[in-house]
Motif scaffolding. Structure first.
Motif, PDB file in Angstrom:
ATOM      1  N   ALA A  24       0.724  -1.106   0.105  1.00  7.03           N
ATOM      2  CA  ALA A  24       0.014   0.040  -0.089  1.00  7.03           C
ATOM      3  C   ALA A  24       0.898   1.218   0.006  1.00  7.03           C
ATOM      4  CB  ALA A  24      -0.875  -0.072   1.170  1.00  7.03           C
ATOM      5  N   LYS A  25       0.762   2.014  -1.009  1.00  9.27           N
ATOM      6  CA  LYS A  25       1.459   3.293  -1.040  1.00  9.27           C
ATOM      7  C   LYS A  25       0.649   4.356  -1.320  1.00  9.27           C
ATOM      8  CE  LYS A  25       5.461   0.614  -2.584  1.00  9.27           C
ATOM      9  NZ  LYS A  25       7.002   0.763  -2.125  1.00  9.27           N
ATOM     10  N   GLY A  26       0.850   5.436  -0.850  1.00  9.32           N
ATOM     11  CA  GLY A  26      -0.013   6.789  -0.925  1.00  9.32           C
ATOM     12  C   GLY A  26      -0.131   7.750   0.135  1.00  9.32           C
ATOM     13  N   ILE A  27      -0.953   8.143   0.447  1.00  8.32           N
ATOM     14  CA  ILE A  27      -1.500   9.142   1.356  1.00  8.32           C
ATOM     15  C   ILE A  27      -2.683   8.691   2.263  1.00  8.32           C
ATOM     16  CG2 ILE A  27      -2.149  11.478   1.840  1.00  8.32           C
ATOM     17  CD1 ILE A  27       0.482  11.377   0.519  1.00  8.32           C
ATOM     18  N   TRP A  28      -2.580   8.582   3.408  1.00  6.83           N
ATOM     19  CA  TRP A  28      -3.757   8.490   4.488  1.00  6.83           C
ATOM     20  C   TRP A  28      -3.887   9.477   5.488  1.00  6.83           C
ATOM     21  CZ3 TRP A  28      -7.676   5.584   4.625  1.00  6.83           C
ATOM     22  CH2 TRP A  28      -8.469   5.512   5.747  1.00  6.83           C
ATOM     23  N   GLN A  29      -4.893  10.132   5.321  1.00  7.67           N
ATOM     24  CA  GLN A  29      -5.245  11.465   6.047  1.00  7.67           C
ATOM     25  C   GLN A  29      -4.053  12.374   6.059  1.00  7.67           C
ATOM     26  OE1 GLN A  29      -6.662   9.930   9.838  1.00  7.67           O
ATOM     27  NE2 GLN A  29      -8.722   9.179   9.013  1.00  7.67           N
ATOM     28  N   GLY A  30      -3.625  12.479   4.860  1.00  2.96           N
ATOM     29  CA  GLY A  30      -2.699  13.727   4.457  1.00  2.96           C
ATOM     30  C   GLY A  30      -1.223  13.346   5.076  1.00  2.96           C
ATOM     31  N   LYS A  31      -1.035  11.885   5.198  1.00  2.31           N
ATOM     32  CA  LYS A  31       0.371  11.363   5.614  1.00  2.31           C
ATOM     33  C   LYS A  31       0.743  10.233   4.939  1.00  2.31           C
ATOM     34  CE  LYS A  31      -0.270  12.312  10.527  1.00  2.31           C
ATOM     35  NZ  LYS A  31      -0.658  11.930  11.632  1.00  2.31           N
ATOM     36  N   ARG A  32       2.037  10.296   4.415  1.00  8.12           N
ATOM     37  CA  ARG A  32       2.676   9.589   3.178  1.00  8.12           C
ATOM     38  C   ARG A  32       2.646   8.024   4.057  1.00  8.12           C
ATOM     39  NH1 ARG A  32       4.308  10.043  -1.305  1.00  8.12           N
ATOM     40  NH2 ARG A  32       4.767  12.208  -1.245  1.00  8.12           N
ATOM     41  N   VAL A  33       2.123   7.150   3.241  1.00  5.52           N
ATOM     42  CA  VAL A  33       2.111   5.739   3.654  1.00  5.52           C
ATOM     43  C   VAL A  33       2.890   4.791   2.642  1.00  5.52           C
ATOM     44  CG1 VAL A  33       0.690   3.921   3.846  1.00  5.52           C
ATOM     45  CG2 VAL A  33       0.005   6.108   4.443  1.00  5.52           C
ATOM     46  N   SER A  34       3.598   3.682   3.201  1.00  8.81           N
ATOM     47  CA  SER A  34       4.290   2.784   2.379  1.00  8.81           C
ATOM     48  C   SER A  34       4.355   1.643   3.265  1.00  8.81           C
ATOM     49  CB  SER A  34       5.739   3.264   2.069  1.00  8.81           C
ATOM     50  OG  SER A  34       6.139   2.243   1.441  1.00  8.81           O
ATOM     51  N   TYR A  35       3.538   0.638   2.858  1.00 11.32           N
ATOM     52  CA  TYR A  35       3.266  -0.603   3.781  1.00 11.32           C
ATOM     53  C   TYR A  35       3.732  -1.803   2.822  1.00 11.32           C
ATOM     54  CZ  TYR A  35       0.981  -4.537   6.152  1.00 11.32           C
ATOM     55  OH  TYR A  35       0.391  -5.522   6.834  1.00 11.32           O
ATOM     56  N   GLU A  36       4.148  -2.903   3.126  1.00 13.28           N
ATOM     57  CA  GLU A  36       4.538  -4.102   2.636  1.00 13.28           C
ATOM     58  C   GLU A  36       4.463  -5.166   3.651  1.00 13.28           C
ATOM     59  OE1 GLU A  36       8.113  -6.447   0.552  1.00 13.28           O
ATOM     60  OE2 GLU A  36       7.810  -4.323   0.174  1.00 13.28           O
ATOM     61  N   HIS A  37       3.651  -6.187   3.184  1.00 16.60           N
ATOM     62  CA  HIS A  37       3.544  -7.473   4.163  1.00 16.60           C
ATOM     63  C   HIS A  37       3.429  -8.670   3.422  1.00 16.60           C
ATOM     64  CE1 HIS A  37       2.688  -9.647   7.927  1.00 16.60           C
ATOM     65  NE2 HIS A  37       1.946 -10.173   7.335  1.00 16.60           N
ATOM     66  N   THR A  38       4.073  -9.763   3.860  1.00 20.52           N
ATOM     67  CA  THR A  38       3.968 -11.338   3.090  1.00 20.52           C
ATOM     68  C   THR A  38       2.929 -11.998   3.983  1.00 20.52           C
ATOM     69  OG1 THR A  38       5.897 -10.703   2.053  1.00 20.52           O
ATOM     70  CG2 THR A  38       5.118 -13.001   2.010  1.00 20.52           C
ATOM     71  N   PHE A  39       2.029 -12.385   3.370  1.00 19.90           N
ATOM     72  CA  PHE A  39       0.921 -13.485   4.067  1.00 19.90           C
ATOM     73  C   PHE A  39       1.329 -14.994   3.696  1.00 19.90           C
ATOM     74  CE2 PHE A  39      -1.481  -9.398   3.912  1.00 19.90           C
ATOM     75  CZ  PHE A  39      -1.807  -9.598   5.293  1.00 19.90           C
ATOM     76  N   ALA A  40       1.077 -15.759   4.682  1.00 17.42           N
ATOM     77  CA  ALA A  40       1.552 -17.303   4.099  1.00 17.42           C
ATOM     78  C   ALA A  40       0.681 -17.753   2.885  1.00 17.42           C
ATOM     79  CB  ALA A  40       1.187 -18.407   5.400  1.00 17.42           C
ATOM     80  N   ASN A  41      -0.281 -17.118   2.625  1.00 16.54           N
ATOM     81  CA  ASN A  41      -1.295 -17.924   1.566  1.00 16.54           C
ATOM     82  C   ASN A  41      -2.418 -16.925   1.348  1.00 16.54           C
ATOM     83  OD1 ASN A  41      -3.322 -18.615   3.302  1.00 16.54           O
ATOM     84  ND2 ASN A  41      -2.179 -20.649   3.579  1.00 16.54           N
ATOM     85  N   GLU A  42      -3.161 -17.119   0.492  1.00 18.47           N
ATOM     86  CA  GLU A  42      -4.471 -16.091   0.202  1.00 18.47           C
ATOM     87  C   GLU A  42      -5.371 -16.303   1.060  1.00 18.47           C
ATOM     88  OE1 GLU A  42      -5.611 -14.303  -2.732  1.00 18.47           O
ATOM     89  OE2 GLU A  42      -3.949 -14.167  -3.818  1.00 18.47           O
ATOM     90  N   CYS A  43      -5.695 -17.417   1.811  1.00 16.63           N
ATOM     91  CA  CYS A  43      -6.518 -17.453   2.897  1.00 16.63           C
ATOM     92  C   CYS A  43      -6.118 -16.857   4.188  1.00 16.63           C
ATOM     93  CB  CYS A  43      -6.714 -19.130   3.183  1.00 16.63           C
ATOM     94  SG  CYS A  43      -7.863 -19.100   4.681  1.00 16.63           S
ATOM     95  N   VAL A  44      -4.901 -16.678   4.338  1.00 16.24           N
ATOM     96  CA  VAL A  44      -4.476 -15.857   5.451  1.00 16.24           C
ATOM     97  C   VAL A  44      -4.348 -14.428   5.314  1.00 16.24           C
ATOM     98  CG1 VAL A  44      -2.609 -15.401   7.029  1.00 16.24           C
ATOM     99  CG2 VAL A  44      -3.010 -17.668   6.417  1.00 16.24           C
ATOM    100  N   LYS A  45      -4.156 -14.026   4.060  1.00 14.45           N
ATOM    101  CA  LYS A  45      -4.427 -12.595   3.506  1.00 14.45           C
ATOM    102  C   LYS A  45      -5.688 -12.049   3.513  1.00 14.45           C
ATOM    103  CE  LYS A  45      -4.925 -11.701  -0.795  1.00 14.45           C
ATOM    104  NZ  LYS A  45      -5.925 -10.858  -1.444  1.00 14.45           N
ATOM    105  N   SER A  46      -6.656 -12.914   3.279  1.00 15.67           N
ATOM    106  CA  SER A  46      -8.127 -12.404   3.053  1.00 15.67           C
ATOM    107  C   SER A  46      -8.534 -12.537   4.684  1.00 15.67           C
ATOM    108  CB  SER A  46      -9.004 -13.534   2.582  1.00 15.67           C
ATOM    109  OG  SER A  46      -8.650 -13.614   1.154  1.00 15.67           O
ATOM    110  N   ALA A  47      -8.094 -13.250   5.579  1.00 11.62           N
ATOM    111  CA  ALA A  47      -8.525 -13.204   7.121  1.00 11.62           C
ATOM    112  C   ALA A  47      -7.884 -11.964   7.879  1.00 11.62           C
ATOM    113  CB  ALA A  47      -8.185 -14.492   7.546  1.00 11.62           C
ATOM    114  N   GLU A  48      -6.513 -11.993   7.467  1.00 10.51           N
ATOM    115  CA  GLU A  48      -5.903 -10.729   8.318  1.00 10.51           C
ATOM    116  C   GLU A  48      -5.844  -9.338   7.643  1.00 10.51           C
ATOM    117  OE1 GLU A  48      -2.247 -12.195   9.731  1.00 10.51           O
ATOM    118  OE2 GLU A  48      -2.937 -13.971  10.510  1.00 10.51           O
ATOM    119  N   GLY A  49      -6.094  -9.372   6.281  1.00 13.93           N
ATOM    120  CA  GLY A  49      -6.248  -7.966   5.549  1.00 13.93           C
ATOM    121  C   GLY A  49      -7.619  -7.233   5.402  1.00 13.93           C
TER     122      GLY A  49
END
Length: 142
Positions: free
Chosen positions: A111-136
């Motif tokens: 995720a890159k961009g602006i959140w409520q006026g502040k610059r954001v840069s986030y990266e995360h690796t999930f174990a699989n698609e199911c975990v990504k959907s559950a925790e994202g």
């Protein structure tokens, strides 16, 4: 003649002083009361950003909810709930039943961009698609 020139010069100086003091009084209203929130979200199979993104969407939450994200309202609501802390999105789904396999098929989200006026840069690796959907939450469901 000197008195007339002096009075005219004095009057002109007074006029410029008065105009100069009121010239900056009018203030424009802000375009919006909310700080902008616009993000580019990506997903890719593999670990880290060395792999090319397979999907990318745009999510705009302020001043209005728009973008190419298929569930922009839910994604914006989830981000607002955790105050833009992407690492806290997993707290939203805690306590909800979700059974995921333990297979390791990594999915990396960014995720890159602006959140409520502040610059954001986030990266995360999930174990699989199911975990990504559950925790994202709804943010990375596209």
């Amino acid at each position: 003649m000197r008195k007339t020139v002096r009075r005219a010069a004095g009057g002109a100086t007074l006029a410029f002083a008065l105009l100069g003091s009121t010239a900056g009084v009018a203030h424009g209203a802000p375009a919006t009361l909310y700080a902008p929130s616009a993000l580019v979200l990506t997903t890719a199979h593999g670990q880290g950003t060395a792999t090319s993104p397979e999907r990318a969407v745009i999510l705009t939450c302020a001043p209005g909810t728009t973008g190419t994200h298929p569930a922009s309202d839910g994604a914006c609501a989830a981000l607002a709930r955790v105050k833009g802390e992407f690492g806290s999105l997993g707290q939203i789904s805690r306590g909800q039943p979700r059974i995921c396999t333990r297979e390791y098929n990594p999915v990396t989200v960014t995720a890159k961009g602006i959140w409520q006026g502040k610059r954001v840069s986030y990266e995360h690796t999930f174990a699989n698609e199911c975990v990504k959907s559950a925790e994202g939450a709804a943010v990375f469901e596209f």
